[in-house]
Design an enzyme around this catalytic site. Structure first.
Site: not given
Length: 307
Positions: A22, A148, A211, A250, A252, A268, A270, A274
């Site tokens: 990443e 990601s 992205y 964050r 998800d 999951e 994070n 980002g």
């Protein structure tokens, strides 16, 4: 500037890049955060993290580090351990929470103990995954310790054969029951859940969808029944706390509307989401009236190497 812990932060090293899959995402996050921190009044040094990171930080002598690294080494407790050793306050989660969150299987164990809904999964050798269906289709195959959506394979219900994995996939992978429904995410800032974003894509929310310009559309706040919104925000706070996260994280989710509350699945957490102005967490902060420079400022002031 005085941090939330009472420390004063003037010179901040923004850690970015690094050797993970990443890297490019991290460079983008790091540059945006560095620019925002300069607007917020900090003396910022951008650092592309490599094997000489400890030496470079000793030379720079920052008051704190903004960790904008993503993926292995930067997000899994390794860099956090270096910063603890150097006694440099750093942003986001500590060693244990970072390591747990990056290891999807162990994170799921923590979530399950906390009573949070997760999809069935197993860790299997890639040879076994390629030889036959480890779980009944539909299921997902992904690395156990990347983010990601790097290296994600979906095996659909009608699949006659198991997947052929790329040479870049690790020797052991996670095989997880596919969770149908809408892709939703919640940012936690300290002890507060900001809001829910509905991520709309044409297909799977993979690396390209995340992205590539136009790869996805974010609906924030998500148009959801109030009970689902509150449940998602509660689960995100509980997941953040169960892992021992700090700063910003964050979570998800997938939600199968046909099953109501029973259709919510936590995918999951994070620990270093980002961080460009249009990334999911900054978008949610903006929705709550927090500008990107103010968000980055808050994250720095929350920096620590003691908790």
């Amino acid at each position: 500037m005085a941090g939330l812990s009472g420390r004063t932060f003037r010179k901040v090293a923004v850690l970015m890049g690094g050797p993970s899959a990443e890297r490019e995402v991290s460079l983008s996050s790091g540059r945006e955060c560095a620019a925002a921190l300069r607007i917020a009044g900090y003396d910022v040094v951008e650092v592309d993290a490599g094997p000489d990171l400890a030496l470079r930080l000793a030379e720079i002598a920052p008051d704190g580090c903004f960790n904008a690294l993503h993926g292995r080494w930067g997000e899994d407790g390794c860099v956090q351990g270096i910063l603890e050793w150097l006694r440099i306050p750093y942003t986001h989660s500590g060693v244990l929470a970072s390591a747990l969150a990056m290891d999807k299987a162990r994170a799921k164990d923590v979530f399950a103990v906390a009573g949070l809904p997760v999809a069935q999964s197993v860790i299997a050798d890639r040879d076994a995954v390629e030889a036959g269906h480890v779980l009944p289709p539909p299921y997902v195959v992904k690395p156990n310790n990347e983010g990601s959506s790097v290296g994600v394979y979906i095996v659909h219900e009608a699949a006659n054969a198991p997947p052929k994995l790329s040479a870049q996939m690790p020797a052991s992978v996670m095989v997880e029951t596919y969770a149908p429904g809408r892709e939703l995410t919640v940012t936690v800032m300290g002890d507060r859940a900001l809001c829910v974003t509905d991520i709309v894509t044409e297909g799977w929310y993979d690396y390209d969808a995340k992205y590539r310009p136009g790869g996805s559309r974010h609906v924030v706040p998500a148009d959801l029944p109030e009970a689902i919104t509150q449940t998602l925000m509660d689960y995100a706070i509980r997941a953040h706390a169960a892992l021992g996260c700090r700063g910003v994280s964050r979570s998800d989710f997938r939600w199968d509307e046909a099953r109501g509350l029973d259709g919510v699945v936590l995918l999951e957490v994070n620990t270093q989401p980002g961080m460009t102005p249009t990334s999911l967490s900054p978008e949610q902060a903006a929705q709550c009236g927090i500008s990107f420079p103010d968000l980055c400022d808050w994250i720095v002031r929350d920096a620590s190497c003691d908790r």
